[in-house]
Design an enzyme around this catalytic site. Structure first.
Site, PDB file in Angstrom:
ATOM      1  N   ILE A  14      63.048  12.081   5.360  1.00 17.45           N
ATOM      2  CA  ILE A  14      62.904  12.951   4.195  1.00 17.45           C
ATOM      3  C   ILE A  14      63.021  12.155   2.897  1.00 17.45           C
ATOM      4  CG2 ILE A  14      63.883  14.959   2.984  1.00 17.45           C
ATOM      5  CD1 ILE A  14      62.589  15.607   5.704  1.00 17.45           C
ATOM      6  N   ARG A  64      83.597   8.178 -10.066  1.00 20.47           N
ATOM      7  CA  ARG A  64      82.752   8.492  -8.910  1.00 20.47           C
ATOM      8  C   ARG A  64      81.919   9.725  -9.245  1.00 20.47           C
ATOM      9  NH1 ARG A  64      81.885   4.341  -5.615  1.00 20.47           N
ATOM     10  NH2 ARG A  64      83.739   3.614  -4.540  1.00 20.47           N
ATOM     11  N   GLU A  92      83.046  -8.723  -1.613  1.00 20.24           N
ATOM     12  CA  GLU A  92      83.477  -7.548  -2.381  1.00 20.24           C
ATOM     13  C   GLU A  92      84.856  -7.751  -3.006  1.00 20.24           C
ATOM     14  OE1 GLU A  92      81.925  -4.856  -3.401  1.00 20.24           O
ATOM     15  OE2 GLU A  92      80.065  -5.196  -2.296  1.00 20.24           O
ATOM     16  N   SER A 113      82.108  10.334   8.142  1.00 19.62           N
ATOM     17  CA  SER A 113      81.714  11.747   8.243  1.00 19.62           C
ATOM     18  C   SER A 113      80.748  11.930   9.411  1.00 19.62           C
ATOM     19  CB  SER A 113      81.044  12.214   6.948  1.00 19.62           C
ATOM     20  OG  SER A 113      81.907  12.080   5.863  1.00 19.62           O
ATOM     21  N   GLY A 115      79.873  14.145  11.340  1.00 19.57           N
ATOM     22  CA  GLY A 115      79.121  15.387  11.496  1.00 19.57           C
ATOM     23  C   GLY A 115      77.727  15.319  10.891  1.00 19.57           C
ATOM     24  N   GLU A 119      77.724   6.375   8.596  1.00 15.33           N
ATOM     25  CA  GLU A 119      78.435   5.309   7.884  1.00 15.33           C
ATOM     26  C   GLU A 119      79.667   4.874   8.672  1.00 15.33           C
ATOM     27  OE1 GLU A 119      80.350   4.274   3.544  1.00 15.33           O
ATOM     28  OE2 GLU A 119      80.530   6.321   4.285  1.00 15.33           O
ATOM     29  N   GLU A 140      76.019  -4.834 -11.697  1.00 15.69           N
ATOM     30  CA  GLU A 140      75.836  -4.471 -13.103  1.00 15.69           C
ATOM     31  C   GLU A 140      76.056  -2.988 -13.384  1.00 15.69           C
ATOM     32  OE1 GLU A 140      71.023  -4.059 -13.451  1.00 15.69           O
ATOM     33  OE2 GLU A 140      71.858  -6.073 -13.562  1.00 15.69           O
ATOM     34  N   GLU A 142      78.546  -1.274 -11.940  1.00 15.90           N
ATOM     35  CA  GLU A 142      79.891  -0.994 -11.432  1.00 15.90           C
ATOM     36  C   GLU A 142      80.925  -1.360 -12.494  1.00 15.90           C
ATOM     37  OE1 GLU A 142      81.648  -1.513  -7.056  1.00 15.90           O
ATOM     38  OE2 GLU A 142      81.085  -3.403  -7.981  1.00 15.90           O
TER      39      GLU A 142
END
Length: 185
Positions: A14, A64, A92, A113, A115, A119, A140, A142
Protein backbone atom coordinates in the site's frame (compact mmCIF):
# COMPACT_ATOMS: atom_id res chain seq x y z
CA UNK A 1 3.85 -25.17 11.75
CA UNK A 2 1.65 -23.77 14.54
CA UNK A 3 -1.93 -25.03 14.81
CA UNK A 4 -3.25 -21.45 14.47
CA UNK A 5 -0.95 -20.41 11.60
CA UNK A 6 -2.44 -18.09 9.02
CA UNK A 7 -1.50 -18.85 5.40
CA UNK A 8 -0.94 -15.80 3.17
CA UNK A 9 -3.16 -15.92 0.09
CA UNK A 10 -2.01 -12.59 -1.35
CA UNK A 11 -0.09 -9.53 -0.26
CA UNK A 12 -0.60 -5.98 -1.53
CA UNK A 13 1.91 -3.18 -0.93
CA UNK A 14 0.00 0.00 0.00
CA UNK A 15 2.79 2.42 0.95
CA UNK A 16 6.58 2.47 1.04
CA UNK A 17 8.24 5.25 3.01
CA UNK A 18 11.69 6.12 4.30
CA UNK A 19 11.28 4.00 7.45
CA UNK A 20 8.25 1.71 7.06
CA UNK A 21 6.20 -0.14 4.47
CA UNK A 22 2.48 -0.88 4.80
CA UNK A 23 0.99 -3.97 3.21
CA UNK A 24 -2.38 -5.67 3.40
CA UNK A 25 -2.27 -9.45 3.45
CA UNK A 26 -5.24 -11.66 2.75
CA UNK A 27 -4.85 -14.77 4.90
CA UNK A 28 -6.53 -18.11 5.28
CA UNK A 29 -7.50 -18.68 8.91
CA UNK A 30 -7.20 -22.04 10.70
CA UNK A 31 -10.98 -22.52 10.30
CA UNK A 32 -10.73 -22.12 6.49
CA UNK A 33 -12.21 -18.61 6.36
CA UNK A 34 -10.23 -15.62 5.12
CA UNK A 35 -9.34 -12.30 6.72
CA UNK A 36 -7.26 -9.21 5.96
CA UNK A 37 -4.22 -8.17 7.99
CA UNK A 38 -2.71 -4.68 7.89
CA UNK A 39 1.03 -5.11 8.42
CA UNK A 40 3.78 -2.56 8.97
CA UNK A 41 7.18 -3.82 7.76
CA UNK A 42 10.14 -2.23 9.57
CA UNK A 43 13.89 -2.83 9.06
CA UNK A 44 14.48 -3.33 12.80
CA UNK A 45 16.20 -1.14 15.34
CA UNK A 46 18.59 -1.01 18.24
CA UNK A 47 18.31 0.63 21.64
CA UNK A 48 21.23 1.28 23.94
CA UNK A 49 21.19 1.26 27.73
CA UNK A 50 24.36 3.33 28.21
CA UNK A 51 25.84 3.51 31.72
CA UNK A 52 28.53 6.08 32.54
CA UNK A 53 31.55 5.24 34.76
CA UNK A 54 29.77 7.02 37.65
CA UNK A 55 26.72 4.76 37.16
CA UNK A 56 24.44 7.27 35.42
CA UNK A 57 22.04 6.31 32.63
CA UNK A 58 22.37 8.31 29.43
CA UNK A 59 19.00 9.41 28.06
CA UNK A 60 17.87 11.68 25.26
CA UNK A 61 14.98 14.12 25.44
CA UNK A 62 13.36 14.54 22.03
CA UNK A 63 10.10 15.55 20.43
CA UNK A 64 8.08 12.63 19.00
CA UNK A 65 5.57 13.74 16.37
CA UNK A 66 3.30 10.63 16.53
CA UNK A 67 2.57 11.48 20.19
CA UNK A 68 2.91 15.25 19.59
CA UNK A 69 5.07 15.58 22.69
CA UNK A 70 8.60 15.19 23.99
CA UNK A 71 9.73 11.89 25.48
CA UNK A 72 12.83 10.95 27.44
CA UNK A 73 14.30 7.76 25.99
CA UNK A 74 17.40 5.62 25.81
CA UNK A 75 19.38 6.23 22.60
CA UNK A 76 18.05 4.20 19.66
CA UNK A 77 17.95 4.02 15.90
CA UNK A 78 16.97 1.90 12.94
CA UNK A 79 19.12 -0.68 11.23
CA UNK A 80 20.56 0.29 7.86
CA UNK A 81 20.31 -2.32 5.07
CA UNK A 82 22.86 -5.09 5.67
CA UNK A 83 24.11 -3.54 8.92
CA UNK A 84 24.62 -5.80 11.93
CA UNK A 85 22.72 -4.65 15.05
CA UNK A 86 25.89 -4.23 17.15
CA UNK A 87 27.36 -1.90 14.49
CA UNK A 88 24.12 0.11 14.47
CA UNK A 89 24.28 0.32 18.29
CA UNK A 90 27.84 1.68 18.24
CA UNK A 91 26.93 4.19 15.50
CA UNK A 92 23.72 5.37 17.18
CA UNK A 93 25.42 5.72 20.58
CA UNK A 94 28.05 7.99 19.04
CA UNK A 95 25.63 10.00 16.87
CA UNK A 96 23.02 10.61 19.59
CA UNK A 97 25.25 10.98 22.65
CA UNK A 98 28.81 11.68 21.55
CA UNK A 99 30.02 8.60 23.46
CA UNK A 100 31.86 5.44 22.46
CA UNK A 101 31.87 2.30 24.59
CA UNK A 102 34.46 -0.33 25.49
CA UNK A 103 31.88 -3.05 26.12
CA UNK A 104 28.61 -3.79 24.32
CA UNK A 105 26.40 -6.66 25.47
CA UNK A 106 23.10 -7.80 23.99
CA UNK A 107 20.45 -7.81 26.72
CA UNK A 108 17.58 -9.10 24.61
CA UNK A 109 15.66 -8.62 21.37
CA UNK A 110 11.91 -8.05 21.30
CA UNK A 111 9.03 -7.21 18.98
CA UNK A 112 7.46 -3.83 19.70
CA UNK A 113 3.91 -4.35 18.37
CA UNK A 114 3.48 -7.89 17.00
CA UNK A 115 -0.23 -7.40 16.35
CA UNK A 116 0.48 -5.20 13.32
CA UNK A 117 4.24 -4.65 12.91
CA UNK A 118 7.38 -6.76 12.51
CA UNK A 119 9.77 -4.24 14.13
CA UNK A 120 12.40 -6.09 16.18
CA UNK A 121 14.47 -4.03 18.64
CA UNK A 122 17.84 -5.29 19.85
CA UNK A 123 18.54 -3.85 23.31
CA UNK A 124 22.22 -3.47 24.23
CA UNK A 125 24.02 -2.58 27.45
CA UNK A 126 26.94 -0.22 26.80
CA UNK A 127 29.66 0.14 29.45
CA UNK A 128 33.09 1.72 29.59
CA UNK A 129 31.80 4.92 28.04
CA UNK A 130 34.19 7.57 26.81
CA UNK A 131 33.19 11.03 25.57
CA UNK A 132 34.50 11.56 22.04
CA UNK A 133 36.25 14.77 20.97
CA UNK A 134 34.82 14.62 17.45
CA UNK A 135 31.74 12.35 17.38
CA UNK A 136 29.75 11.63 14.24
CA UNK A 137 26.92 14.10 13.94
CA UNK A 138 23.30 13.10 14.42
CA UNK A 139 20.84 12.87 11.54
CA UNK A 140 20.00 16.32 10.18
CA UNK A 141 16.33 15.94 11.17
CA UNK A 142 17.12 14.76 14.71
CA UNK A 143 17.27 17.15 17.66
CA UNK A 144 18.02 15.72 21.11
CA UNK A 145 19.06 16.96 24.52
CA UNK A 146 21.36 14.68 26.49
CA UNK A 147 20.51 13.74 30.09
CA UNK A 148 22.51 11.72 32.60
CA UNK A 149 20.37 10.38 35.45
CA UNK A 150 20.57 7.93 38.33
CA UNK A 151 18.29 4.89 38.41
CA UNK A 152 16.13 6.64 41.04
CA UNK A 153 15.85 9.73 38.82
CA UNK A 154 14.87 7.52 35.86
CA UNK A 155 12.13 5.93 37.98
CA UNK A 156 10.91 9.44 38.86
CA UNK A 157 10.80 10.28 35.12
CA UNK A 158 8.64 7.18 34.61
CA UNK A 159 6.26 8.31 37.36
CA UNK A 160 6.07 11.75 35.72
CA UNK A 161 5.30 10.04 32.36
CA UNK A 162 8.33 11.66 30.74
CA UNK A 163 9.73 8.19 30.14
CA UNK A 164 6.75 6.60 28.44
CA UNK A 165 8.01 4.27 25.70
CA UNK A 166 8.37 0.50 25.89
CA UNK A 167 12.07 0.18 25.07
CA UNK A 168 13.10 2.65 27.78
CA UNK A 169 10.70 1.18 30.35
CA UNK A 170 12.11 -2.28 29.54
CA UNK A 171 15.69 -1.03 29.97
CA UNK A 172 14.98 0.69 33.30
CA UNK A 173 13.15 -2.38 34.63
CA UNK A 174 16.12 -4.50 33.53
CA UNK A 175 18.39 -2.29 35.67
CA UNK A 176 15.97 -2.45 38.61
CA UNK A 177 15.92 -6.25 38.43
CA UNK A 178 19.70 -6.39 38.16
CA UNK A 179 20.02 -4.16 41.25
CA UNK A 180 17.47 -6.25 43.18
CA UNK A 181 19.34 -9.46 42.36
CA UNK A 182 22.61 -7.89 43.58
CA UNK A 183 21.10 -7.10 46.98
CA UNK A 184 19.86 -10.71 47.38
CA UNK A 185 23.23 -12.34 46.66
Amino acid sequence: MHKFEEKTIKSEKIFEGKVVRLQIDEVELPNGKSAKREIIKHPGAVAILAITPDNKIILVDQFRKPMDRALVEIPAGKLEPGEKPEITAIRELEEETGYACEELELINSFYTSPGFADELIHLYLAKGLKKLDHPKSADEDEFVELLEVTLDEAIQLIQEKKIYDAKTLYAIQYLQLKEALKTHE
